[in-house]
Design an enzyme around this catalytic site. Structure first.
Site, short mmCIF file in Angstrom:
data_model
loop_
_atom_site.label_atom_id
_atom_site.label_comp_id
_atom_site.label_asym_id
_atom_site.label_seq_id
_atom_site.Cartn_x
_atom_site.Cartn_y
_atom_site.Cartn_z
N CYS A 47 16.88 22.11 -34.42
CA CYS A 47 17.44 21.16 -35.38
C CYS A 47 16.31 20.61 -36.24
O CYS A 47 15.28 20.15 -35.72
CB CYS A 47 18.15 20.04 -34.64
SG CYS A 47 18.81 18.75 -35.73
N CYS A 50 15.93 16.64 -35.35
CA CYS A 50 15.46 16.09 -34.06
C CYS A 50 14.73 17.09 -33.18
O CYS A 50 14.21 16.72 -32.13
CB CYS A 50 16.62 15.47 -33.30
SG CYS A 50 17.81 16.66 -32.66
N CYS A 96 24.59 19.23 -34.11
CA CYS A 96 23.61 19.02 -33.06
C CYS A 96 24.12 17.90 -32.16
O CYS A 96 24.44 16.81 -32.65
CB CYS A 96 22.26 18.64 -33.68
SG CYS A 96 20.99 18.19 -32.47
N CYS A 99 21.59 14.53 -32.28
CA CYS A 99 21.52 13.62 -33.43
C CYS A 99 22.78 13.61 -34.29
O CYS A 99 22.92 12.77 -35.18
CB CYS A 99 20.30 13.94 -34.29
SG CYS A 99 20.41 15.50 -35.21
N CYS A 119 27.74 30.40 -38.15
CA CYS A 119 27.26 30.52 -39.52
C CYS A 119 26.55 29.20 -39.87
O CYS A 119 27.21 28.20 -40.14
CB CYS A 119 28.45 30.78 -40.43
SG CYS A 119 28.03 31.16 -42.12
#
Length: 131
Positions: A47, A50, A96, A99, A119
């Site tokens: 991510c 984070c 995610c 976060c 995707c």
């Protein structure tokens, strides 16, 4: 509640405008616009906000969609799937878990063994190359 919660201003001080748009306003980058779409190196996609590990290069494949695509996340504990009814359709959004950043969508038209196509927006991720 998310494990990491920051204000819009805090995210803006840490990320680019495009990253904030995609991750926290549920935006989408243009297809074929991010280098990760063609990335063939071995490593881990994390991510961009984070650093949570999201996808392994081992599960990446060429979907032809114009966005980096994977057939499974590193761990279902690291991503969350949410029903998305925006834009007059029903899709499954992928965020995610740590976060809450918007990553992209998952579809049921991927390759074996899962049949899934995660995707993802390249700008929503960073790449940790394996040496």
């Amino acid at each position: 509640m998310r494990e990491i919660e920051k204000s819009k201003e805090e995210w803006q001080s840490e990320l680019t405008g495009q990253q904030c748009f995609v991750l926290f306003e549920k935006g989408t980058e243009r297809p074929f616009s991010h280098p990760f779409n063609d990335n063939k190196e071995k490593g881990t996609y994390v991510c961009a906000a984070c650093g949570t590990p999201l996808f392994s290069s081992e599960t990446k494949y060429e979907s032809g969609s114009g966005w980096p695509s994977f057939f499974q996340p590193i761990s279902s504990e690291n991503v969350e799937e949410i029903t998305d009814r925006s834009h007059g359709m029903v899709r499954t959004e992928v965020v995610c878990r740590k976060c809450g950043g918007h990553l992209g969508h998952v579809f049921n038209d991927g390759p074996k063994p899962t049949g899934l196509r995660y995707c993802m927006n390249g700008v929503a991720m960073k790449f940790d190359k394996t040496e």
